[in-house]
Design a protein around this motif. Sequence first.
Motif, PDB file in Angstrom:
ATOM      1  N   ILE A  53       0.854  -1.201   0.000  1.00  0.00           N
ATOM      2  CA  ILE A  53       0.000   0.000   0.000  1.00  0.00           C
ATOM      3  C   ILE A  53       0.878   1.235   0.000  1.00  0.00           C
ATOM      4  CG2 ILE A  53      -1.765   1.362   1.179  1.00  0.00           C
ATOM      5  CD1 ILE A  53      -2.798  -0.860   2.562  1.00  0.00           C
ATOM      6  N   LEU A  54       0.619   2.130  -0.933  1.00  0.00           N
ATOM      7  CA  LEU A  54       1.266   3.446  -0.909  1.00  0.00           C
ATOM      8  C   LEU A  54       0.248   4.464  -0.419  1.00  0.00           C
ATOM      9  CD1 LEU A  54       3.471   5.527  -1.620  1.00  0.00           C
ATOM     10  CD2 LEU A  54       2.641   5.474  -3.980  1.00  0.00           C
ATOM     11  N   ILE A  55       0.616   5.146   0.660  1.00  0.00           N
ATOM     12  CA  ILE A  55      -0.258   6.193   1.220  1.00  0.00           C
ATOM     13  C   ILE A  55       0.514   7.508   1.135  1.00  0.00           C
ATOM     14  CG2 ILE A  55      -1.587   6.961   3.239  1.00  0.00           C
ATOM     15  CD1 ILE A  55      -1.029   3.954   4.282  1.00  0.00           C
ATOM     16  N   THR A  56       0.043   8.422   0.312  1.00  0.00           N
ATOM     17  CA  THR A  56       0.765   9.701   0.226  1.00  0.00           C
ATOM     18  C   THR A  56       0.362  10.581   1.406  1.00  0.00           C
ATOM     19  OG1 THR A  56      -0.928  10.790  -1.136  1.00  0.00           O
ATOM     20  CG2 THR A  56       0.823   9.593  -2.314  1.00  0.00           C
ATOM     21  N   GLY A  57       1.258  11.490   1.776  1.00  0.00           N
ATOM     22  CA  GLY A  57       0.964  12.394   2.897  1.00  0.00           C
ATOM     23  C   GLY A  57       0.745  11.630   4.190  1.00  0.00           C
ATOM     24  N   SER A  58       1.680  10.715   4.487  1.00  0.00           N
ATOM     25  CA  SER A  58       1.486   9.833   5.646  1.00  0.00           C
ATOM     26  C   SER A  58       2.522  10.068   6.737  1.00  0.00           C
ATOM     27  CB  SER A  58       1.485   8.374   5.174  1.00  0.00           C
ATOM     28  OG  SER A  58       2.373   8.200   4.098  1.00  0.00           O
ATOM     29  N   SER A  59       3.060  11.274   6.784  1.00  0.00           N
ATOM     30  CA  SER A  59       4.019  11.606   7.848  1.00  0.00           C
ATOM     31  C   SER A  59       3.304  12.053   9.117  1.00  0.00           C
ATOM     32  CB  SER A  59       4.946  12.726   7.371  1.00  0.00           C
ATOM     33  OG  SER A  59       4.175  13.887   7.105  1.00  0.00           O
ATOM     34  N   GLN A  60       2.013  12.290   9.038  1.00  0.00           N
ATOM     35  CA  GLN A  60       1.236  12.767  10.195  1.00  0.00           C
ATOM     36  C   GLN A  60      -0.251  12.667   9.856  1.00  0.00           C
ATOM     37  OE1 GLN A  60       2.763  16.841  10.284  1.00  0.00           O
ATOM     38  NE2 GLN A  60       0.961  17.584   9.206  1.00  0.00           N
ATOM     39  N   GLY A  61      -1.083  13.053  10.814  1.00  0.00           N
ATOM     40  CA  GLY A  61      -2.517  13.223  10.564  1.00  0.00           C
ATOM     41  C   GLY A  61      -3.224  11.966  10.065  1.00  0.00           C
ATOM     42  N   ILE A  62      -4.151  12.167   9.148  1.00  0.00           N
ATOM     43  CA  ILE A  62      -4.994  11.071   8.646  1.00  0.00           C
ATOM     44  C   ILE A  62      -4.135   9.992   7.972  1.00  0.00           C
ATOM     45  CG2 ILE A  62      -6.806  10.497   6.962  1.00  0.00           C
ATOM     46  CD1 ILE A  62      -7.944  13.374   7.458  1.00  0.00           C
ATOM     47  N   GLY A  63      -3.173  10.415   7.155  1.00  0.00           N
ATOM     48  CA  GLY A  63      -2.348   9.451   6.414  1.00  0.00           C
ATOM     49  C   GLY A  63      -1.551   8.548   7.342  1.00  0.00           C
ATOM     50  N   LEU A  64      -0.957   9.128   8.383  1.00  0.00           N
ATOM     51  CA  LEU A  64      -0.169   8.317   9.327  1.00  0.00           C
ATOM     52  C   LEU A  64      -1.084   7.362  10.095  1.00  0.00           C
ATOM     53  CD1 LEU A  64       2.494   7.536  10.673  1.00  0.00           C
ATOM     54  CD2 LEU A  64       2.195   9.477  12.246  1.00  0.00           C
ATOM     55  N   LEU A 122      11.703   5.928  -7.381  1.00  0.00           N
ATOM     56  CA  LEU A 122      12.538   5.777  -6.179  1.00  0.00           C
ATOM     57  C   LEU A 122      12.082   4.581  -5.349  1.00  0.00           C
ATOM     58  CD1 LEU A 122      12.910   9.537  -5.178  1.00  0.00           C
ATOM     59  CD2 LEU A 122      14.774   7.994  -5.795  1.00  0.00           C
ATOM     60  N   LEU A 123      10.777   4.403  -5.211  1.00  0.00           N
ATOM     61  CA  LEU A 123      10.281   3.272  -4.411  1.00  0.00           C
ATOM     62  C   LEU A 123      10.523   1.938  -5.134  1.00  0.00           C
ATOM     63  CD1 LEU A 123       6.876   4.475  -2.911  1.00  0.00           C
ATOM     64  CD2 LEU A 123       9.002   4.059  -1.678  1.00  0.00           C
ATOM     65  N   ASN A 124      10.340   1.974  -6.455  1.00  0.00           N
ATOM     66  CA  ASN A 124      10.589   0.795  -7.289  1.00  0.00           C
ATOM     67  C   ASN A 124       9.860  -0.465  -6.799  1.00  0.00           C
ATOM     68  OD1 ASN A 124      11.675  -0.544  -9.433  1.00  0.00           O
ATOM     69  ND2 ASN A 124      13.579  -1.094  -8.361  1.00  0.00           N
ATOM     70  N   ILE A 125       8.575  -0.324  -6.534  1.00  0.00           N
ATOM     71  CA  ILE A 125       7.761  -1.480  -6.150  1.00  0.00           C
ATOM     72  C   ILE A 125       6.439  -1.421  -6.924  1.00  0.00           C
ATOM     73  CG2 ILE A 125       8.515  -2.042  -3.786  1.00  0.00           C
ATOM     74  CD1 ILE A 125       5.959  -0.054  -3.165  1.00  0.00           C
ATOM     75  N   ASP A 126       5.743  -2.557  -6.949  1.00  0.00           N
ATOM     76  CA  ASP A 126       4.417  -2.586  -7.565  1.00  0.00           C
ATOM     77  C   ASP A 126       3.392  -2.237  -6.492  1.00  0.00           C
ATOM     78  OD1 ASP A 126       5.299  -3.437 -10.116  1.00  0.00           O
ATOM     79  OD2 ASP A 126       5.579  -5.455  -9.278  1.00  0.00           O
ATOM     80  N   ILE A 127       2.477  -1.361  -6.826  1.00  0.00           N
ATOM     81  CA  ILE A 127       1.493  -0.907  -5.840  1.00  0.00           C
ATOM     82  C   ILE A 127       0.162  -1.637  -6.069  1.00  0.00           C
ATOM     83  CG2 ILE A 127       0.251   1.115  -4.923  1.00  0.00           C
ATOM     84  CD1 ILE A 127       3.274   1.350  -4.582  1.00  0.00           C
ATOM     85  N   ASP A 128      -0.311  -2.309  -5.034  1.00  0.00           N
ATOM     86  CA  ASP A 128      -1.616  -2.985  -5.102  1.00  0.00           C
ATOM     87  C   ASP A 128      -2.744  -2.044  -4.689  1.00  0.00           C
ATOM     88  OD1 ASP A 128      -0.780  -5.926  -5.503  1.00  0.00           O
ATOM     89  OD2 ASP A 128       0.462  -5.273  -3.823  1.00  0.00           O
ATOM     90  N   ILE A 129      -2.407  -1.179  -3.709  1.00  0.00           N
ATOM     91  CA  ILE A 129      -3.430  -0.283  -3.141  1.00  0.00           C
ATOM     92  C   ILE A 129      -2.815   1.114  -3.042  1.00  0.00           C
ATOM     93  CG2 ILE A 129      -4.827   0.214  -1.081  1.00  0.00           C
ATOM     94  CD1 ILE A 129      -4.468  -2.926  -0.487  1.00  0.00           C
ATOM     95  N   LEU A 130      -3.497   2.071  -3.641  1.00  0.00           N
ATOM     96  CA  LEU A 130      -2.998   3.456  -3.601  1.00  0.00           C
ATOM     97  C   LEU A 130      -3.994   4.319  -2.840  1.00  0.00           C
ATOM     98  CD1 LEU A 130      -1.182   5.847  -4.579  1.00  0.00           C
ATOM     99  CD2 LEU A 130      -2.610   5.924  -6.635  1.00  0.00           C
ATOM    100  N   ILE A 131      -3.501   5.015  -1.832  1.00  0.00           N
ATOM    101  CA  ILE A 131      -4.360   5.975  -1.122  1.00  0.00           C
ATOM    102  C   ILE A 131      -3.769   7.373  -1.332  1.00  0.00           C
ATOM    103  CG2 ILE A 131      -5.412   6.634   1.078  1.00  0.00           C
ATOM    104  CD1 ILE A 131      -5.311   3.717   1.937  1.00  0.00           C
ATOM    105  N   ASN A 132      -4.438   8.139  -2.177  1.00  0.00           N
ATOM    106  CA  ASN A 132      -4.009   9.512  -2.484  1.00  0.00           C
ATOM    107  C   ASN A 132      -4.535  10.429  -1.392  1.00  0.00           C
ATOM    108  OD1 ASN A 132      -2.530   9.521  -4.990  1.00  0.00           O
ATOM    109  ND2 ASN A 132      -4.442   8.905  -6.002  1.00  0.00           N
ATOM    110  N   ASN A 133      -3.675  10.708  -0.413  1.00  0.00           N
ATOM    111  CA  ASN A 133      -4.115  11.456   0.770  1.00  0.00           C
ATOM    112  C   ASN A 133      -3.387  12.797   0.945  1.00  0.00           C
ATOM    113  OD1 ASN A 133      -5.115  11.609   3.746  1.00  0.00           O
ATOM    114  ND2 ASN A 133      -2.882  11.638   3.933  1.00  0.00           N
ATOM    115  N   ALA A 134      -2.207  12.955   0.339  1.00  0.00           N
ATOM    116  CA  ALA A 134      -1.433  14.189   0.563  1.00  0.00           C
ATOM    117  C   ALA A 134      -2.265  15.399   0.137  1.00  0.00           C
ATOM    118  CB  ALA A 134      -0.129  14.152  -0.230  1.00  0.00           C
TER     119      ALA A 134
END
Length: 244
Positions: free
Chosen positions: A9-20, A71-83
């Motif tokens: 799972i890639l979650i953008t904007g996950s350094s704090q708040g809802i994403g974290l 940079l991540l170089n992985i396949d994403i199964d689940i994307l959460i666009n939160n940033a």
Amino acid sequence: MLINNKKNILITGSSQGIGLTIAKFFAQKYNIYITGRYEDKLKKLCDENNFAGYCAIDLSKPKSAQRLLSLLNIDIDILINNAGNYIYSPVEMLENEDIVSSFMLNSISALELIKLVTPYMKKQQWGRIINIGSISGIMGEANASLYSMTKASLVGMTKALALELAQNGITVNIINPGWVDTELINNENLEQDFSKDEIIETIPQRRFVTPEEIAQSCEFLISDKAKSITGQSINICAGLSLGY
Ligand SMILES: NC(=O)c1ccc[n+]([C@@H]2O[C@H](COP(=O)([O-])OP(=O)(O)OC[C@H]3O[C@@H](n4cnc5c(N)ncnc54)[C@H](OP(=O)(O)O)[C@@H]3O)[C@@H](O)[C@H]2O)c1
């Protein structure tokens, strides 16, 4: 490729708040990849929570979505666009740079990331995409025209993509939170107009939505139980979208 048979799972904007909160909520079950702008903060969070990886990147900049995924170089199964950022300003005071960069961050980067993750999802015939919008993209919010515009655009994009990807086992939905008590609303301009108590007075349930409630809805949308739910715009807002 799945590491340890767990989905990525890639979650953008996950350094704090809802994403974290979403990242921590899913940490046992999935390989979690977090993003934000500050490397040290992300590295610390990754170590503390056993996340699979992180990438520090400013998503308001052109080509950042491509850079993030290479940079991540992985396949994403689940994307959460939160940033996202919240610009609260009368229209005549909006800075032109903010108009461009907020639209890039809140809207364009989400579409660009989706563009890049869908080939793998199509190959797998499975994928989950969740966009985090806002009630401000559903109903009017004075002094938030830029924010409302960016979030409303995600609703249209969600519906179009849900149709386009429906035969590929990929669902695309948007969650529109009402007021959530995070750093996002510790906003100088907003505080000049409303205290937190005054904000609560405008919410029918007289409470903030919690980040955990958003994470729980993401859990449902990702699950097999929600495989028929696609293209939906889901308001999690303690009644705010109903008026007051
Ligand atoms: N809080 C609310 O009341 C509310 C209501 C409706 C919708 N939402 C939406 O929910 C989402 C999360 O909000 P939140 O309340 O959790 O806000 P938050 O605490 O301010 O977190 C925002 C996240 O986005 C990241 N971010 C900000 N600017 C960025 C940039 N230029 N490039 C890359 N990452 C960036 C931040 O990372 P760094 O700062 O570490 O870079 C942080 O991880 C947003 O899309 C927001 O619009 C929030």
